[in-house]
Design an enzyme around this catalytic site. Structure first.
Site, PDB file in Angstrom:
ATOM      1  N   VAL A   1      95.217  53.352  28.527  1.00  0.00           N
ATOM      2  CA  VAL A   1      94.275  52.745  29.464  1.00  0.00           C
ATOM      3  C   VAL A   1      94.858  52.788  30.875  1.00  0.00           C
ATOM      4  O   VAL A   1      94.148  53.005  31.857  1.00  0.00           O
ATOM      5  CB  VAL A   1      93.961  51.292  29.049  1.00  0.00           C
ATOM      6  CG1 VAL A   1      92.999  50.640  30.051  1.00  0.00           C
ATOM      7  CG2 VAL A   1      93.378  51.238  27.645  1.00  0.00           C
ATOM      8  N   GLN A   2      96.177  52.619  30.968  1.00  0.00           N
ATOM      9  CA  GLN A   2      96.828  52.590  32.274  1.00  0.00           C
ATOM     10  C   GLN A   2      96.591  53.888  33.050  1.00  0.00           C
ATOM     11  O   GLN A   2      96.258  53.862  34.243  1.00  0.00           O
ATOM     12  CB  GLN A   2      98.337  52.344  32.118  1.00  0.00           C
ATOM     13  CG  GLN A   2      98.703  50.915  31.819  1.00  0.00           C
ATOM     14  CD  GLN A   2      98.685  50.575  30.330  1.00  0.00           C
ATOM     15  OE1 GLN A   2      98.027  51.253  29.543  1.00  0.00           O
ATOM     16  NE2 GLN A   2      99.412  49.532  29.946  1.00  0.00           N
TER      17      GLN A   2
ATOM     18  N   ARG B   1      92.217  57.418  18.563  1.00  0.00           N
ATOM     19  CA  ARG B   1      91.665  56.079  18.383  1.00  0.00           C
ATOM     20  C   ARG B   1      90.383  55.928  19.196  1.00  0.00           C
ATOM     21  O   ARG B   1      90.095  56.710  20.107  1.00  0.00           O
ATOM     22  CB  ARG B   1      92.660  55.019  18.840  1.00  0.00           C
ATOM     23  CG  ARG B   1      92.955  55.069  20.336  1.00  0.00           C
ATOM     24  CD  ARG B   1      93.766  53.881  20.806  1.00  0.00           C
ATOM     25  NE  ARG B   1      93.999  53.932  22.262  1.00  0.00           N
ATOM     26  CZ  ARG B   1      94.489  52.944  22.975  1.00  0.00           C
ATOM     27  NH1 ARG B   1      94.833  51.807  22.375  1.00  0.00           N
ATOM     28  NH2 ARG B   1      94.669  53.052  24.274  1.00  0.00           N
TER      29      ARG B   1
ATOM     30  N   ASN C   1      91.234  45.895  26.662  1.00  0.00           N
ATOM     31  CA  ASN C   1      91.172  46.870  25.572  1.00  0.00           C
ATOM     32  C   ASN C   1      90.392  46.266  24.413  1.00  0.00           C
ATOM     33  O   ASN C   1      90.885  45.390  23.701  1.00  0.00           O
ATOM     34  CB  ASN C   1      92.592  47.245  25.131  1.00  0.00           C
ATOM     35  CG  ASN C   1      92.637  48.582  24.430  1.00  0.00           C
ATOM     36  OD1 ASN C   1      91.603  49.111  24.043  1.00  0.00           O
ATOM     37  ND2 ASN C   1      93.827  49.118  24.278  1.00  0.00           N
TER      38      ASN C   1
ATOM     39  N   PHE D   1      97.499  56.220  21.745  1.00  0.00           N
ATOM     40  CA  PHE D   1      98.480  55.260  22.248  1.00  0.00           C
ATOM     41  C   PHE D   1      99.712  55.385  21.363  1.00  0.00           C
ATOM     42  O   PHE D   1      99.734  54.903  20.222  1.00  0.00           O
ATOM     43  CB  PHE D   1      97.925  53.840  22.206  1.00  0.00           C
ATOM     44  CG  PHE D   1      98.824  52.827  22.870  1.00  0.00           C
ATOM     45  CD1 PHE D   1      99.261  52.995  24.166  1.00  0.00           C
ATOM     46  CD2 PHE D   1      99.225  51.696  22.176  1.00  0.00           C
ATOM     47  CE1 PHE D   1     100.088  52.068  24.778  1.00  0.00           C
ATOM     48  CE2 PHE D   1     100.058  50.756  22.777  1.00  0.00           C
ATOM     49  CZ  PHE D   1     100.482  50.941  24.077  1.00  0.00           C
TER      50      PHE D   1
ATOM     51  N   ASP E   1      70.452  23.543  52.369  1.00  0.00           N
ATOM     52  CA  ASP E   1      69.056  23.959  52.216  1.00  0.00           C
ATOM     53  C   ASP E   1      68.642  24.872  53.364  1.00  0.00           C
ATOM     54  O   ASP E   1      67.891  25.837  53.160  1.00  0.00           O
ATOM     55  CB  ASP E   1      68.144  22.738  52.149  1.00  0.00           C
ATOM     56  CG  ASP E   1      66.720  23.099  51.775  1.00  0.00           C
ATOM     57  OD1 ASP E   1      66.502  23.521  50.620  1.00  0.00           O
ATOM     58  OD2 ASP E   1      65.826  22.984  52.632  1.00  0.00           O
TER      59      ASP E   1
ATOM     60  N   LYS F   1      75.651  27.190  50.015  1.00  0.00           N
ATOM     61  CA  LYS F   1      74.618  27.164  48.989  1.00  0.00           C
ATOM     62  C   LYS F   1      74.887  28.282  47.992  1.00  0.00           C
ATOM     63  O   LYS F   1      75.083  29.441  48.381  1.00  0.00           O
ATOM     64  CB  LYS F   1      73.231  27.371  49.617  1.00  0.00           C
ATOM     65  CG  LYS F   1      72.079  26.928  48.730  1.00  0.00           C
ATOM     66  CD  LYS F   1      71.990  25.414  48.675  1.00  0.00           C
ATOM     67  CE  LYS F   1      70.641  24.937  48.159  1.00  0.00           C
ATOM     68  NZ  LYS F   1      70.555  23.458  48.140  1.00  0.00           N
TER      69      LYS F   1
END
Length: 302
Positions: free
Chosen positions: A227-228, A178, A254, A161, A59, A13
């Site tokens: 970001v890594q 940035r 990103n 970056f 149910d 369910k």
């Protein structure tokens, strides 16, 4: 001989919604959940022969969620998931596997004009959503995982970056400073599911770690070269602070914000010192950074 094999099967369910309210004195606590139950049986007769005698109706599974919540309460979603999984395995000998998935909607207490938490009034705070999953196979210990969905964050500086591959396909310039914005999805697996594990406290620590590594100290922040690396440092800090967690997977798209070009508009005050930035949000296409960090299993060679 049967020519075809059922290689995967389960039923259950989904979308079982519930608001659980508890009270201690004048103070109320609420948990709003959406639960999915899924069971795997030890036979295929329901599929192959239309024999329903072993089927626990979906149910009935829904009713079980409500009944166990009423009987035992809901503290942490991981504990409630284990209670449900153990119920299906222990009550029905022909159930070979139970999978319970739970999503918790975030509610926080309203603060009054003195900054005090309200006893019974709450405000929806969908900054992120908590999820958990329990998989219990007969004869085994529960496999418990938890996670965060939709944690959207942004910082306006201390992100760069640069020095990425230069070739004929590159169009992006180096960006020494940035905007960094992402929607964090995180999942982690537990290596300890004993009664001594405080799943709620661990969830709070993980979420706070994600925000801390992303933002850094309030006044000066923390620098992110990619970001890594932010992702890796977050996962590492989570594992160091929580020995009950075996691995952490994170996905961080990103979310780009590109400056609007105002060079074509010769209007006083539109550029120069003191002028703010106007940026264009671009959500698609987006970069997607995903990784899973696990504890190393180092075996010494004698």
């Amino acid at each position: 001989m049967e020519r075809f094999a059922i290689v995967e099967k389960e039923y259950g369910k989904s979308g079982v919604k519930m608001l659980y309210v508890s009270q201690k004195g004048d103070k109320y606590t609420i948990k709003e959940l959406e639960v999915e139950t899924s069971l795997t049986l030890n036979s295929e007769k329901d599929y192959r022969k239309g024999d329903n005698r072993d089927i626990i109706a979906t149910d009935s599974q829904k009713n079980t969620v409500y009944i166990l919540a009423k009987q035992f309460g809901v503290e942490c979603v991981e504990e409630f998931g284990m209670r449900l999984a153990n119920h299906f395995i222990n009550k029905y000998p022909w159930v070979m596997k139970a999978r319970i998935s739970i999503t918790q909607h975030p509610w926080n207490r309203v603060l009054d004009d003195k900054g005090l938490q309200h006893n019974h009034a709450f405000v929806s705070t969908p900054t992120s959503t908590r999820v958990a999953q329990v998989i219990l196979e007969r004869g085994s210990t529960p496999k418990v995982s938890a996670g965060i969905r939709g944690l959207t964050v942004i910082k306006t500086t201390q992100s760069a970056f640069v020095d990425f591959v230069r070739d004929e396909y590159r169009s992006l310039p180096d960006m020494e400073d940035r905007i960094f914005s992402t929607i964090v999805t995180a999942d982690w697996n537990y290596n300890d599911v004993s009664e001594y594990v405080d799943f709620c406290a661990i969830y709070s620590r993980v979420k706070n770690t994600i925000l801390d590594v992303f933002a850094g100290p309030a006044e000066k922040g923390i620098y992110s070269p990619s970001v890594q690396q932010t992702q890796f440092l977050t996962q590492k800090k989570i594992l160091l602070a929580n020995p009950e967690i075996e691995d952490v997977k994170m996905s961080m798209p990103n979310r780009h914000y590109f400056p609007v070009d105002f060079s074509k508009f010769p209007i006083p005050g539109i550029t120069g010192e003191g002028a703010g930035q106007v940026l264009l949000p671009v959500d698609k296409p987006s970069g997607m950074i995903t990784s899973r960090l696990a504890r190393s299993q180092i075996v010494a060679k004698l």
